[in-house]
Design an enzyme around this catalytic site. Sequence first.
Site, PDB file in Angstrom:
ATOM      1  N   ARG A   5     -31.247   3.132  30.535  1.00 52.51           N
ATOM      2  CA  ARG A   5     -32.536   3.265  30.008  1.00 52.51           C
ATOM      3  C   ARG A   5     -33.415   3.099  31.120  1.00 52.51           C
ATOM      4  O   ARG A   5     -33.296   1.936  31.914  1.00 52.51           O
ATOM      5  CB  ARG A   5     -32.969   2.290  28.957  1.00 52.51           C
ATOM      6  CG  ARG A   5     -34.687   1.890  28.715  1.00 52.51           C
ATOM      7  CD  ARG A   5     -35.114   1.352  27.585  1.00 52.51           C
ATOM      8  NE  ARG A   5     -34.779   1.993  26.452  1.00 52.51           N
ATOM      9  CZ  ARG A   5     -35.278   1.879  25.264  1.00 52.51           C
ATOM     10  NH1 ARG A   5     -35.810   0.854  25.068  1.00 52.51           N
ATOM     11  NH2 ARG A   5     -34.989   2.496  24.192  1.00 52.51           N
ATOM     12  N   HIS A  65     -35.740  10.946  24.782  1.00 48.05           N
ATOM     13  CA  HIS A  65     -35.059   9.836  24.303  1.00 48.05           C
ATOM     14  C   HIS A  65     -34.053  10.502  23.052  1.00 48.05           C
ATOM     15  O   HIS A  65     -34.255  10.465  21.984  1.00 48.05           O
ATOM     16  CB  HIS A  65     -36.142   9.078  23.373  1.00 48.05           C
ATOM     17  CG  HIS A  65     -35.636   7.852  22.942  1.00 48.05           C
ATOM     18  ND1 HIS A  65     -34.526   7.310  23.347  1.00 48.05           N
ATOM     19  CD2 HIS A  65     -36.181   6.764  22.297  1.00 48.05           C
ATOM     20  CE1 HIS A  65     -34.128   6.007  22.782  1.00 48.05           C
ATOM     21  NE2 HIS A  65     -35.158   5.649  22.105  1.00 48.05           N
ATOM     22  N   GLN A  69     -32.161   8.476  20.351  1.00 45.20           N
ATOM     23  CA  GLN A  69     -33.123   8.241  19.074  1.00 45.20           C
ATOM     24  C   GLN A  69     -33.122   9.503  18.257  1.00 45.20           C
ATOM     25  O   GLN A  69     -32.838   9.415  16.965  1.00 45.20           O
ATOM     26  CB  GLN A  69     -34.488   8.022  19.507  1.00 45.20           C
ATOM     27  CG  GLN A  69     -35.591   7.673  18.468  1.00 45.20           C
ATOM     28  CD  GLN A  69     -35.111   6.451  17.589  1.00 45.20           C
ATOM     29  OE1 GLN A  69     -34.929   5.288  18.220  1.00 45.20           O
ATOM     30  NE2 GLN A  69     -35.241   6.690  16.310  1.00 45.20           N
ATOM     31  N   ASP A  84     -45.117   8.320  17.169  1.00 42.55           N
ATOM     32  CA  ASP A  84     -44.738   7.450  18.400  1.00 42.55           C
ATOM     33  C   ASP A  84     -45.875   6.920  19.003  1.00 42.55           C
ATOM     34  O   ASP A  84     -47.133   7.156  18.409  1.00 42.55           O
ATOM     35  CB  ASP A  84     -43.913   8.200  19.270  1.00 42.55           C
ATOM     36  CG  ASP A  84     -43.236   7.177  20.212  1.00 42.55           C
ATOM     37  OD1 ASP A  84     -43.223   5.960  19.883  1.00 42.55           O
ATOM     38  OD2 ASP A  84     -42.705   7.482  21.355  1.00 42.55           O
ATOM     39  N   CYS A 127     -39.780   5.799  15.659  1.00 42.88           N
ATOM     40  CA  CYS A 127     -38.512   5.317  16.270  1.00 42.88           C
ATOM     41  C   CYS A 127     -38.563   3.667  16.543  1.00 42.88           C
ATOM     42  O   CYS A 127     -37.616   3.129  16.813  1.00 42.88           O
ATOM     43  CB  CYS A 127     -38.454   6.060  17.753  1.00 42.88           C
ATOM     44  SG  CYS A 127     -39.860   5.490  18.713  1.00 42.88           S
ATOM     45  N   ARG A 140     -29.284   4.673  14.384  1.00 40.77           N
ATOM     46  CA  ARG A 140     -29.060   4.593  16.171  1.00 40.77           C
ATOM     47  C   ARG A 140     -27.351   4.185  16.444  1.00 40.77           C
ATOM     48  O   ARG A 140     -26.619   4.688  17.087  1.00 40.77           O
ATOM     49  CB  ARG A 140     -29.941   3.473  16.732  1.00 40.77           C
ATOM     50  CG  ARG A 140     -31.185   3.904  16.658  1.00 40.77           C
ATOM     51  CD  ARG A 140     -31.602   4.917  17.619  1.00 40.77           C
ATOM     52  NE  ARG A 140     -31.319   4.888  18.947  1.00 40.77           N
ATOM     53  CZ  ARG A 140     -32.050   4.321  20.103  1.00 40.77           C
ATOM     54  NH1 ARG A 140     -33.093   3.645  19.482  1.00 40.77           N
ATOM     55  NH2 ARG A 140     -31.442   4.138  21.100  1.00 40.77           N
TER      56      ARG A 140
HETATM   57  N1  NVA Z   1     -42.544   6.375  23.674  1.00 39.27           N
HETATM   58  C1  NVA Z   1     -41.856   5.028  23.642  1.00 39.27           C
HETATM   59  C2  NVA Z   1     -40.727   5.115  23.008  1.00 39.27           C
HETATM   60  C3  NVA Z   1     -40.019   3.726  22.544  1.00 39.27           C
HETATM   61  C4  NVA Z   1     -38.824   3.598  21.920  1.00 39.27           C
HETATM   62  C5  NVA Z   1     -41.570   4.640  24.961  1.00 39.27           C
HETATM   63  O1  NVA Z   1     -41.065   5.517  25.920  1.00 39.27           O
HETATM   64  O2  NVA Z   1     -42.093   3.347  25.098  1.00 39.27           O
HETATM   65  N1   CP Z   2     -36.432   2.916  19.343  1.00 42.56           N
HETATM   66  C1   CP Z   2     -36.144   2.657  20.363  1.00 42.56           C
HETATM   67  O1   CP Z   2     -35.356   2.958  21.392  1.00 42.56           O
HETATM   68  O2   CP Z   2     -36.211   0.989  20.384  1.00 42.56           O
HETATM   69  P1   CP Z   2     -36.246  -0.021  21.258  1.00 42.56           P
HETATM   70  O3   CP Z   2     -37.145   0.263  22.416  1.00 42.56           O
HETATM   71  O4   CP Z   2     -36.255  -1.386  20.756  1.00 42.56           O
HETATM   72  O5   CP Z   2     -34.808   0.237  22.062  1.00 42.56           O
END
Ligand code: NVA
Ligand code: CP
Length: 301
Positions: free
Chosen positions: A102, A129, A132, A219, A259, A287
Amino acid sequence: MKHFLKLLDVSPKEIEEILNLADQLKYENKHNIAHPHLKGKSVGLIFHKASTRTRVSFQVGVYQLGGQAVVLNPGETQMDRGESIADTARTLSRYFDGVMIRTFGQHIVEEFAAVGSVPVINGLTDFEHPCQVMADLMTIREVKGTLEGLKLCYIGDGNNMANSLIVGGLKTGMKVSVATPKDYRPAPEILDFAQSYSSFELLENPLEAAADADVLVTDVWASMGQEGEAEIRRKAFAGYQINRETLSAARGDAIVLHCLPAHKGEEITEEVFEANAHVIFEEAENRLHAQKAIMTLLMRG
Ligand code: NVA
Ligand code: CP
């Protein structure tokens, strides 16, 4: 499939294979049927951003598959002190059977995969993502019985979630409509891909996008790494909310996905969130199953 870096690279047949295996693994999990597909394997989980769901579902998922996970949190590796992606990838490939990352730029997971010698999974970048969205597709299929022909509507920022939903939705035969402010559209590569689908619509008006939708998704307005823009974004995204009015434009049996984490009162009202909590937390659970399927297909050997 050698890696799982972005849905742009994954074929419709591979998406279906992941979804089918995810359903099977969920069934086995619920019925206490062992499925040690990663017995004796080690998987690295590298985080350059915060996480609740991704971190825990991957770690628990590896354990349920009979392997062990090594979690590397933000700030814990030499990579965070400047060691190159290439040297990190060449080192960690000697220890791990697969790596989930990540991070910020998509180029980081791409380079890791190109230089390393083990499968790499994108656990969220600024661009996509994909894990997800596999869980989202799994959830929609569970609730609606099919994906083909349904209308998926995404309202909000043209971010990683929007990008992956557009690709995942179109590749599985859904109609996809997206409403974003004009300065916050999905990535150009994604719009290039989507352009060839007559079932894709890019709009500015959320209610127009939501018309007759079977699935509504949103989101956060400011993603991880954009905390400094939160105030500007709050203004730019006013009106890009899933609320009672949005739901009344959609089909009567429409479901709402998120998500998580959610900013209630911004991209979704508390009322709509709570009315759909049963689906949203099933989505969070999925997930686990979807990622176990991805890891099994990439690392079972
Ligand atoms: N768009 C958000 C998704 C978090 C799971 C981010 O990248 O922070
Ligand atoms: N939806 C998601 O990826 O959650 P986290 O940021 O908690 O991993």
